[in-house]
Design an enzyme around this catalytic site. Structure first.
Site, PDB file in Angstrom:
ATOM      1  N   LYS A 208     -24.162 -28.922 -73.913  1.00 33.84           N
ATOM      2  CA  LYS A 208     -23.887 -28.440 -75.140  1.00 33.84           C
ATOM      3  C   LYS A 208     -25.331 -28.529 -76.403  1.00 33.84           C
ATOM      4  O   LYS A 208     -25.775 -29.272 -76.376  1.00 33.84           O
ATOM      5  CB  LYS A 208     -22.363 -28.549 -75.592  1.00 33.84           C
ATOM      6  CG  LYS A 208     -21.528 -28.011 -74.705  1.00 33.84           C
ATOM      7  CD  LYS A 208     -20.414 -28.280 -75.412  1.00 33.84           C
ATOM      8  CE  LYS A 208     -18.919 -27.229 -74.299  1.00 33.84           C
ATOM      9  NZ  LYS A 208     -18.315 -27.625 -74.342  1.00 33.84           N
ATOM     10  N   ARG A 248     -15.953 -32.885 -68.160  1.00 39.00           N
ATOM     11  CA  ARG A 248     -16.760 -31.229 -67.140  1.00 39.00           C
ATOM     12  C   ARG A 248     -17.468 -31.206 -67.151  1.00 39.00           C
ATOM     13  O   ARG A 248     -18.071 -31.449 -68.735  1.00 39.00           O
ATOM     14  CB  ARG A 248     -15.269 -30.522 -68.444  1.00 39.00           C
ATOM     15  CG  ARG A 248     -15.379 -28.955 -68.407  1.00 39.00           C
ATOM     16  CD  ARG A 248     -14.924 -27.980 -68.819  1.00 39.00           C
ATOM     17  NE  ARG A 248     -14.318 -26.785 -68.452  1.00 39.00           N
ATOM     18  CZ  ARG A 248     -15.473 -25.702 -68.984  1.00 39.00           C
ATOM     19  NH1 ARG A 248     -16.634 -26.633 -69.244  1.00 39.00           N
ATOM     20  NH2 ARG A 248     -15.837 -24.453 -69.222  1.00 39.00           N
TER      21      ARG A 248
HETATM   22  N1  HH2 Z   1     -16.370 -26.082 -72.880  1.00 38.70           N
HETATM   23  C1  HH2 Z   1     -16.651 -24.425 -72.769  1.00 38.70           C
HETATM   24  C2  HH2 Z   1     -16.104 -24.181 -71.580  1.00 38.70           C
HETATM   25  N2  HH2 Z   1     -14.248 -24.390 -71.542  1.00 38.70           N
HETATM   26  N3  HH2 Z   1     -12.736 -26.548 -71.947  1.00 38.70           N
HETATM   27  C3  HH2 Z   1     -12.416 -27.824 -72.119  1.00 38.70           C
HETATM   28  N4  HH2 Z   1     -10.923 -28.542 -71.441  1.00 38.70           N
HETATM   29  N5  HH2 Z   1     -13.519 -28.671 -72.413  1.00 38.70           N
HETATM   30  C4  HH2 Z   1     -14.407 -27.783 -73.098  1.00 38.70           C
HETATM   31  O1  HH2 Z   1     -15.211 -28.960 -74.201  1.00 38.70           O
HETATM   32  C5  HH2 Z   1     -14.877 -26.945 -72.688  1.00 38.70           C
HETATM   33  C6  HH2 Z   1     -13.761 -25.088 -72.301  1.00 38.70           C
HETATM   34  C7  HH2 Z   1     -17.892 -24.335 -72.421  1.00 38.70           C
HETATM   35  O2  HH2 Z   1     -18.745 -24.902 -71.741  1.00 38.70           O
HETATM   36  P1  HH2 Z   1     -19.277 -24.134 -70.616  1.00 38.70           P
HETATM   37  O3  HH2 Z   1     -18.442 -22.876 -69.748  1.00 38.70           O
HETATM   38  O4  HH2 Z   1     -20.132 -24.340 -70.092  1.00 38.70           O
HETATM   39  O5  HH2 Z   1     -19.816 -22.496 -71.610  1.00 38.70           O
HETATM   40  P2  HH2 Z   1     -18.800 -20.898 -71.494  1.00 38.70           P
HETATM   41  O6  HH2 Z   1     -17.893 -20.821 -71.941  1.00 38.70           O
HETATM   42  O7  HH2 Z   1     -20.329 -20.027 -72.654  1.00 38.70           O
HETATM   43  O8  HH2 Z   1     -18.119 -20.416 -70.122  1.00 38.70           O
END
Ligand code: HH2
Length: 269
Positions: A208, A248
């Site tokens: 992040k 995660r």
């Molecule tokens: N962070 C993201 C997405 N989903 N779910 C939970 N429970 N906790 C988190 O911290 C979280 C999440 C954001 O990360 P990422 O999926 O890599 O990115 P994007 O939302 O751009 O797909």
């Protein structure tokens, strides 16, 4: 990598974004077949759960229509669910329902609003805190007391899930979702307090942007997404030591090693 003592260590949730625009792996696994291959790779690396998402939550991300989100996630969930526990990362009721029908057993809900769906289908639910929406969440977020506000919000949401009959409710402070670097660090420092609510805690710091800021070059340029592994591992380790039962992450193999180390019995002297 095979891991021993899985009962002792925190669980590792591998991120599988079937999206063209996710902040760190956007486009890499957008093709369904490539996503399935990556899912199997994560299983080989020791992932306990694979988290399949079809809509980016990054600041400024475009909303995805239901049909398109279904088209992205359902075939991937169907292919992976016989081999590993699968969660679906969605905020849409229809997508959560279809994902469960396809084999997902955990609804990872960044809107903390889908407890009725999880309850109706007898699956687990992750309630995550976020301030605002992807469109405005990084627009000067403000809290009087971030730890107290997020903890109270999550305890309330989790309580609603339990009252609805869900037997597996996770709480997640939503690192990076409408939070400054200082807010994120305060919440990471408060994982033990979140765990004291009695609900298992999930933490997602992987790659992040606050990690990029903290690892900035001397001229202030933030570390790029592919230069954040050290920060991702350090914060996941920190969270696990403070009681996070699941992290995660994108970098599954390295995090499984870290989780195994954190969970290993320490000889007493
Ligand atoms: N962070 C993201 C997405 N989903 N779910 C939970 N429970 N906790 C988190 O911290 C979280 C999440 C954001 O990360 P990422 O999926 O890599 O990115 P994007 O939302 O751009 O797909």
């Amino acid at each position: 990598m095979s891991s021993q003592a899985t009962e002792e260590r925190s669980l590792v949730m591998g991120v599988l974004n079937v999206t063209p625009d996710s902040f760190s792996d956007g486009g890499e696994w957008f093709d369904g077949q490539r996503a399935i291959i990556r899912g199997h790779e994560m299983i080989g690396e020791g992932a306990d759960i694979v988290d399949v998402g079809g809509e980016s939550t990054r600041p400024g991300a475009e909303p995805v229509p239901v049909d398109e989100e279904l088209r992205r996630v359902v075939p991937v969930i169907e292919a992976l669910a016989p081999h590993v526990r699968v969660s679906v990362d969605t905020t849409k009721e229809a997508v959560a329902e279809a994902a469960v029908a396809a084999g997902a057993t955990l609804v990872n809900d960044v809107s903390a609003s889908l407890w009725p769906v999880a309850a109706a289908h007898g699956v687990g639910w992750v309630a995550m805190h976020r301030k605002g929406t992807p469109a405005d969440m990084q627009d000067r977020p403000h809290f009087d007391d971030v730890v107290a506000e997020v903890t109270a919000y999550l305890a309330d949401r989790a309580g609603r899930g339990v009252a609805a009959g869900i037997t597996e409710v996770w709480i997640d402070p939503g690192i990076g979702f409408g939070k400054t670097v200082e807010h994120n660090l305060a919440l990471l420092g408060a994982v033990d307090g979140l765990a004291a609510t009695g609900f298992p805690v999930l933490i997602g710091t992987s790659r992040k942007s606050f990690l990029g800021v903290l690892a900035a070059a001397s001229d202030g340029t933030p570390a790029p997404v592919d230069g954040r592994l050290a920060g991702s591992l350090a914060t996941a380790t920190w969270a696990m030591q403070r009681g996070a039962r699941m992290v995660r992450v994108h970098d599954v193999a390295a995090t499984v090693q870290a989780a195994t180390l954190v969970g290993a019995p320490r000889p007493r002297r």
